[in-house]
Design a protein around this motif. Structure first.
Motif, PDB file in Angstrom:
ATOM      1  N   GLY A  42     -31.002 -19.718  -5.734  1.00  0.00           N
ATOM      2  CA  GLY A  42     -29.830 -18.930  -6.089  1.00  0.00           C
ATOM      3  C   GLY A  42     -30.177 -17.456  -6.246  1.00  0.00           C
ATOM      4  O   GLY A  42     -29.429 -16.582  -5.820  1.00  0.00           O
ATOM      5  N   HIS A  43     -31.336 -17.191  -6.849  1.00  0.00           N
ATOM      6  CA  HIS A  43     -31.763 -15.798  -7.019  1.00  0.00           C
ATOM      7  C   HIS A  43     -32.099 -15.161  -5.668  1.00  0.00           C
ATOM      8  O   HIS A  43     -31.821 -13.980  -5.448  1.00  0.00           O
ATOM      9  CB  HIS A  43     -32.967 -15.736  -7.956  1.00  0.00           C
ATOM     10  N   ARG A  44     -32.688 -15.942  -4.754  1.00  0.00           N
ATOM     11  CA  ARG A  44     -32.989 -15.413  -3.416  1.00  0.00           C
ATOM     12  C   ARG A  44     -31.695 -15.043  -2.687  1.00  0.00           C
ATOM     13  O   ARG A  44     -31.601 -13.977  -2.068  1.00  0.00           O
ATOM     14  CB  ARG A  44     -33.764 -16.447  -2.607  1.00  0.00           C
ATOM     15  N   ARG A  45     -30.707 -15.939  -2.769  1.00  0.00           N
ATOM     16  CA  ARG A  45     -29.433 -15.655  -2.110  1.00  0.00           C
ATOM     17  C   ARG A  45     -28.728 -14.484  -2.797  1.00  0.00           C
ATOM     18  O   ARG A  45     -28.025 -13.707  -2.148  1.00  0.00           O
ATOM     19  CB  ARG A  45     -28.540 -16.900  -2.145  1.00  0.00           C
ATOM     20  N   GLY A  46     -28.924 -14.372  -4.096  1.00  0.00           N
ATOM     21  CA  GLY A  46     -28.352 -13.235  -4.816  1.00  0.00           C
ATOM     22  C   GLY A  46     -28.951 -11.917  -4.341  1.00  0.00           C
ATOM     23  O   GLY A  46     -28.256 -10.893  -4.271  1.00  0.00           O
TER      24      GLY A  46
END
Length: 258
Positions: A42-46
């Motif tokens: 999720g943080h990577r996609r963020g």
């Protein structure tokens, strides 16, 4: 379009575009959980959403974009998640700093630094030093940041000046306190966007947001894209900002602020 004029130039002349937008990038973990993915994904996609948002901010003609990347309270998250977030920060600066610089983006970091690891401090300093003279967009990264702590530090600085005899208590006003905030010299945000459907500031720019407009979006941050950004800006441009004044109907049928 006027000959020799860029899309950016035209957008800067359009009415209703805010000069400064703040974004609370919320919902990475929930986005991942809904898809059965680890929180780090999720943080990577963020991070991908942030890249697109910076590009859009340039195209829209914003002068300042402030993003809430890591709060002081985030240190209370699991050690593994904090380590993943620090790793993403390092990769973002190492991989994206050159492109930001080439695009004319000035990077400014607000928040505490004295308790950060030396390698993190060095990267933040490098980002600021390299882009210091850029003028196309100022990207303000709120990292290890808390608005209450920022205001307390500003008040402490004023108290120290009073104790040293350089300032009288009666001389303290809003302007002097603002000048001692991390955002000194930066105009207050016109618009603050928060994703994930939450409707609170969460210790983000509380002093600076006194007259900001707010747009709360139900989507999680990794889903934030150019269209969502345009939607928030359109909602902002449709609002009337009175700053405590009232609007009266003039004789010519036009409204005026009094």
């Amino acid at each position: 379009m006027i000959s020799g004029e860029t899309t950016l130039d035209v957008r800067r002349r359009l009415p209703g575009v805010p000069a400064h937008v703040g974004i609370i990038m919320d919902g990475n973990g929930r986005w991942a959980a809904m898809r059965g993915l680890p929180r780090i994904e999720g943080h990577r996609r963020g991070l991908e959403a942030l890249r697109g948002t910076v590009r859009a901010a340039i195209d829209f003609g914003l002068d300042y974009l402030t993003v809430y990347s890591f709060s002081m309270e985030n240190w209370n998250r699991p050690i593994e998640e904090v380590a993943d977030l620090m790793g993403l920060l390092k990769r973002f600066i190492r991989n994206d700093l050159g492109e930001l610089h080439k695009s004319g983006v000035k990077v400014k970091v607000i928040g505490g630094r004295t308790d950060l690891k030396p390698d993190i401090r060095a990267l933040l300093d490098e980002a600021e030093d390299l882009t210091r003279s850029n003028t196309r967009l100022t990207l303000i990264v709120a990292f290890n940041y808390g608005s209450r702590q920022e205001i307390a530090a500003a008040a402490r600085a004023l108290a120290e000046e009073v104790a040293a005899g350089r300032l009288k208590p009666s001389e303290i006003n809003e302007t002097l306190l603002s000048q001692r905030l991390d955002t000194a010299g930066v105009p207050d945000p016109d618009l603050i966007i928060r994703t994930s459907g939450e409707k609170r500031l969460s210790n983000f720019l509380m002093w600076q947001a006194a007259y900001s407009e707010f747009v709360f979006l139900p989507m999680h941050w990794p889903d934030f894209d150019r269209h969502a950004f345009e939607t928030a800006l359109a909602e902002f441009s449709a609002r009337e900002r009175r700053f405590g004044r009232v609007t009266a109907q003039g004789q010519n049928g036009k409204t005026k602020k009094i």
